[in-house]
Design an enzyme around this catalytic site. Structure first.
Site, PDB file in Angstrom:
ATOM      1  CG  ASP A   1     -25.649 -12.453 -14.272  1.00 56.68           C
ATOM      2  OD1 ASP A   1     -26.109 -12.586 -13.129  1.00 56.68           O
ATOM      3  OD2 ASP A   1     -24.423 -12.551 -14.535  1.00 56.68           O
ATOM      4  CG  LEU A   2     -25.772  -6.974 -10.671  1.00 52.70           C
ATOM      5  CD1 LEU A   2     -26.028  -5.678 -11.428  1.00 52.70           C
ATOM      6  CD2 LEU A   2     -26.380  -6.875  -9.263  1.00 52.70           C
ATOM      7  CG  ASP A   3     -22.401 -10.114  -9.292  1.00 50.21           C
ATOM      8  OD1 ASP A   3     -22.335  -8.894  -9.109  1.00 50.21           O
ATOM      9  OD2 ASP A   3     -22.768 -10.918  -8.419  1.00 50.21           O
TER      10      ASP A   3
ATOM     11  CB  THR B   1     -20.040  -7.040  -8.033  1.00 46.08           C
ATOM     12  OG1 THR B   1     -20.955  -7.586  -8.955  1.00 46.08           O
ATOM     13  CG2 THR B   1     -20.416  -5.614  -7.717  1.00 46.08           C
TER      14      THR B   1
ATOM     15  CE  LYS C   1     -16.487 -14.960 -12.496  1.00 48.87           C
ATOM     16  NZ  LYS C   1     -15.700 -14.739 -13.687  1.00 48.87           N
ATOM     17  N   GLY C   2     -22.659 -16.866 -10.025  1.00 49.62           N
ATOM     18  CA  GLY C   2     -24.085 -17.161 -10.169  1.00 49.62           C
ATOM     19  C   GLY C   2     -24.634 -18.062  -9.078  1.00 49.62           C
TER      20      GLY C   2
ATOM     21  NE  ARG D   1     -24.675 -13.414   1.124  1.00 49.27           N
ATOM     22  CZ  ARG D   1     -25.513 -12.554   1.696  1.00 49.27           C
ATOM     23  NH1 ARG D   1     -25.697 -12.565   2.990  1.00 49.27           N
ATOM     24  NH2 ARG D   1     -26.177 -11.682   0.966  1.00 49.27           N
TER      25      ARG D   1
ATOM     26  CB  SER E   1     -28.669 -10.719  -9.564  1.00 46.51           C
ATOM     27  OG  SER E   1     -27.584 -10.972  -8.723  1.00 46.51           O
ATOM     28  CB  ALA E   2     -27.662 -15.691  -7.367  1.00 47.36           C
ATOM     29  CB  SER E   3     -26.370 -10.606  -5.627  1.00 47.28           C
ATOM     30  OG  SER E   3     -25.990  -9.767  -4.561  1.00 47.28           O
TER      31      SER E   3
ATOM     32  CE  LYS F   1     -28.907 -16.104 -12.662  1.00 47.48           C
ATOM     33  NZ  LYS F   1     -28.043 -14.942 -12.875  1.00 47.48           N
TER      34      LYS F   1
ATOM     35  CD  GLU G   1     -26.360 -15.511 -16.334  1.00 50.35           C
ATOM     36  OE1 GLU G   1     -25.131 -15.569 -16.168  1.00 50.35           O
ATOM     37  OE2 GLU G   1     -27.158 -15.421 -15.403  1.00 50.35           O
ATOM     38  CG  ASP G   2     -20.862 -13.394 -16.025  1.00 53.67           C
ATOM     39  OD1 ASP G   2     -21.965 -13.678 -15.521  1.00 53.67           O
ATOM     40  OD2 ASP G   2     -19.837 -13.185 -15.349  1.00 53.67           O
TER      41      ASP G   2
HETATM   42  C1  BG6 Z   1     -24.245 -13.855  -7.727  1.00 53.88           C
HETATM   43  C2  BG6 Z   1     -22.737 -13.961  -7.790  1.00 53.88           C
HETATM   44  O1  BG6 Z   1     -24.677 -12.821  -8.529  1.00 53.88           O
HETATM   45  O2  BG6 Z   1     -24.674 -13.597  -6.393  1.00 53.88           O
HETATM   46  C3  BG6 Z   1     -22.252 -15.011  -6.798  1.00 53.88           C
HETATM   47  O3  BG6 Z   1     -22.348 -14.309  -9.105  1.00 53.88           O
HETATM   48  C4  BG6 Z   1     -22.762 -14.672  -5.416  1.00 53.88           C
HETATM   49  O4  BG6 Z   1     -20.854 -15.057  -6.824  1.00 53.88           O
HETATM   50  C5  BG6 Z   1     -24.284 -14.586  -5.445  1.00 53.88           C
HETATM   51  O5  BG6 Z   1     -22.366 -15.664  -4.473  1.00 53.88           O
HETATM   52  C6  BG6 Z   1     -24.897 -14.244  -4.096  1.00 53.88           C
HETATM   53  O6  BG6 Z   1     -24.567 -12.931  -3.764  1.00 53.88           O
HETATM   54  P1  BG6 Z   1     -24.822 -12.276  -2.338  1.00 53.88           P
HETATM   55  O7  BG6 Z   1     -24.509 -10.815  -2.585  1.00 53.88           O
HETATM   56  O8  BG6 Z   1     -26.271 -12.470  -2.002  1.00 53.88           O
HETATM   57  O9  BG6 Z   1     -23.916 -12.921  -1.360  1.00 53.88           O
HETATM   58 MG    MG Z   2     -22.769 -13.278 -13.614  1.00 56.21          MG
END
Ligand code: BG6
Ligand code: MG
Length: 219
Positions: free
Chosen positions: A11-13, A19, A47-48, A51, A116-118, A147, A171-172
């Site tokens: 996992d990233l964040d 972040t 977290k995870g 958006r 990551s979900a980001s 997730k 994972e955190d």
């Molecule tokens: C996850 C974070 O990695 O990414 C979440 O833990 C965040 O908090 C999600 O909402 C989505 O990120 P982004 O950068 O696409 O808005």
């Molecule tokens: Mg995380």
């Protein structure tokens, strides 16, 4: 070294970089501008989470109903603030212990992925200067389910050409551990053992992690 472990999925964040604090600051600014109550405790639930799903959690505290268009606009505003904040990310923000562990994985030819979900995952990895450590980066644009659905980890396993049983996830977040388990993978929690009760093992942070310890999960 003979082991069933073939890939480590990170996992990233909260595992590679903190972040989460920037996500919090950007959401807080948005919530304040709308007069919606938001604090660090509510932030834990983000977290995870994707958006839009994060915004929905924040809006639970709002007395107003927002249209889909307004919500779209709000996520864009938040993301612009967030991107401004992470523009300054530097390699020294990689969390302690991460680089040593990545080096030991490289040494033994164990594959590595970011899961990551980001949607900014690849951008962040680039900013941190650690792109070469990873065989693939699975980010928010590559998945449709957040997730605790295992999709993000299963996509990584497929790209790396390994089976779930040959993977371990770091994972955190509770939902992230749940996702790893549902995907048939081993799961290492990074953080508080009282929260990450579903993990195979929990370490306070990445400085406590060694390849030797991780290999024990596969004995
Ligand atoms: C996850 C974070 O990695 O990414 C979440 O833990 C965040 O908090 C999600 O909402 C989505 O990120 P982004 O950068 O696409 O808005
Ligand atoms: Mg995380």
């Amino acid at each position: 070294m003979k082991t069933q472990l073939k890939a480590v999925l990170f996992d990233l964040d909260g595992v590679i970089v903190d972040t989460a604090k920037y996500h919090y600051l950007a959401w807080k600014k948005l919530a304040d501008s709308e007069g919606i109550y938001f604090d660090e405790k509510i932030n834990e639930r983000l977290k995870g989470v994707s958006r839009m799903a994060s915004l929905e959690i924040i809006l639970e505290r709002s007395s107003r109903v927002y249209s889909e268009e307004e919500k779209q606009k709000m996520t864009e505003i938040k993301n612009n603030w967030y991107r401004e904040m992470i523009e300054q990310l530097k390699p020294d923000e990689v969390l302690p212990g991460v680089i040593d562990f990545l080096n030991s994985l490289k040494k033994y030819g164990i594959k590595c992925a970011i899961c990551s979900a980001s949607k900014s995952a690849a951008y962040i990895i680039d900013k941190l200067g650690i792109k070469d450590y990873f065989d693939t980066i699975v980010g928010g644009q590559d998945i449709t389910k957040s997730k605790p659905d295992p999709e993000v980890f299963l996509v990584a396993a497929e790209r790396l050409n390994v089976s779930p049983a040959e993977c371990v996830v770091f994972e955190d977040a509770y939902a992230g551990i749940e996702a790893a388990k549902r995907g048939g993978m081993k799961a290492v929690g990074v953080g508080n053992p009282d929260i990450l009760t579903n993990a195979d093992v929990v370490y306070k942070d990445m400085t406590e992690v060694t390849l030797e310890k991780v290999l024990k999960l596969f004995q």
